[in-house]
Design an enzyme around this catalytic site. Structure first.
Site, PDB file in Angstrom:
ATOM      1  N   GLY A  53      10.762  24.513 -26.002  1.00 36.15           N
ATOM      2  CA  GLY A  53      10.572  25.907 -25.590  1.00 36.15           C
ATOM      3  C   GLY A  53       9.252  26.173 -24.884  1.00 36.15           C
ATOM      4  O   GLY A  53       8.206  25.757 -25.359  1.00 36.15           O
ATOM      5  N   SER A  54       9.294  26.866 -23.765  1.00 30.61           N
ATOM      6  CA  SER A  54       8.081  27.022 -22.960  1.00 30.61           C
ATOM      7  C   SER A  54       8.252  28.141 -21.941  1.00 30.61           C
ATOM      8  O   SER A  54       9.202  28.913 -22.001  1.00 30.61           O
ATOM      9  CB  SER A  54       7.755  25.694 -22.266  1.00 30.61           C
ATOM     10  OG  SER A  54       8.927  25.144 -21.692  1.00 30.61           O
ATOM     11  N   ARG A  55       7.344  28.180 -20.946  1.00 31.42           N
ATOM     12  CA  ARG A  55       7.301  29.303 -20.016  1.00 31.42           C
ATOM     13  C   ARG A  55       6.617  28.879 -18.720  1.00 31.42           C
ATOM     14  O   ARG A  55       5.736  28.012 -18.718  1.00 31.42           O
ATOM     15  CB  ARG A  55       6.522  30.438 -20.693  1.00 31.42           C
ATOM     16  CG  ARG A  55       6.086  31.594 -19.825  1.00 31.42           C
ATOM     17  CD  ARG A  55       5.419  32.623 -20.701  1.00 31.42           C
ATOM     18  NE  ARG A  55       4.753  33.661 -19.932  1.00 31.42           N
ATOM     19  CZ  ARG A  55       4.234  34.770 -20.460  1.00 31.42           C
ATOM     20  NH1 ARG A  55       4.322  34.967 -21.766  1.00 31.42           N
ATOM     21  NH2 ARG A  55       3.650  35.666 -19.704  1.00 31.42           N
TER      22      ARG A  55
END
Length: 222
Positions: free
Chosen positions: A187-189
């Protein structure tokens, strides 16, 4: 479905570990509830990781000139005016896309152009959904100048689960919307910082696809 090169060794190692856990259970325990349950859990875990590292081949079909395309799969979590102090060193429009563990985590270049700046920053591992993750989490900053002479920043940001950011972009590299600039594990951005006069083409909570969905239209004299 192609598997991203960042996942090959992980999937091989995971297969060996799960096999080492399952074989003794089936050999030495009655073949009833526990072996079947362990095998079912192992299959689910393996399919989850396999799904995470999938890497679809994509080619942008739209107009490229002055177009900014999403770098990643996910949904829009921020569209706001901020100051980008590292590469642009000015106020900019920030468009942020959050990736859940179920999204493709390959990162595409958002524009056609040339990489001018690359820098990795150590940091925290807060939830990538939080606004302060942009400045406090582990991150990599990539500065790109488009073929029309417009500069923008792409920032890969690690999340609570992500512990490794991979950046393929290097100073002087050719940026192409169809190519990968990097990969973030779990999970990241990714934040994109655009000129203030950029025409934003997406809205909050909209789902986008890397290398496919137009995010903004830039204005230039060329």
């Amino acid at each position: 479905m192609k598997i991203h090169r960042e996942g090959t060794n992980i999937l091989i190692l995971l297969f060996i570990v799960l096999g080492a856990l399952n074989v003794p259970v089936w050999l030495f325990l009655p073949p009833y509830v526990l072996p079947g349950l362990l095998s079912a859990i192992s299959v689910v875990v393996y399919l989850f990781v396999f799904n995470f590292f999938r890497c679809p081949k994509r080619k942008y079909r739209g107009v490229r000139k002055n177009m900014v395309v999403s770098s990643v799969d996910g949904h829009i979590v921020a569209i706001e005016k901020v100051r980008e102090p590292e590469y642009l060193k000015s106020e900019a429009m920030m468009v942020s896309v959050f990736m859940s563990p179920l999204n493709v985590h390959a990162n595409w270049y958002p524009v056609d152009g040339t990489v001018e700046y690359v820098r990795h920053h150590r940091g925290r591992f807060l939830s990538a959904y939080l606004p302060k993750a942009s400045s406090e989490n582990e991150r990599s900053t990539i500065g790109i100048v488009t073929d029309q002479g417009v500069r923008l920043t792409a920032r890969q940001i690690a999340g609570a689960m992500a512990r490794r950011i991979v950046t393929y972009a290097r100073r002087g590299h050719r940026a192409n919307i169809d190519d990968h600039l990097g990969f973030i594990k779990f999970g990241s951005r990714v934040d994109l910082y655009l000129p203030l006069d950029a025409e934003i083409l997406v809205e909050m909570k909209q789902n986008v696809k890397g290398g496919v969905t137009p995010l903004a239209r830039l204005h230039s004299s060329n």
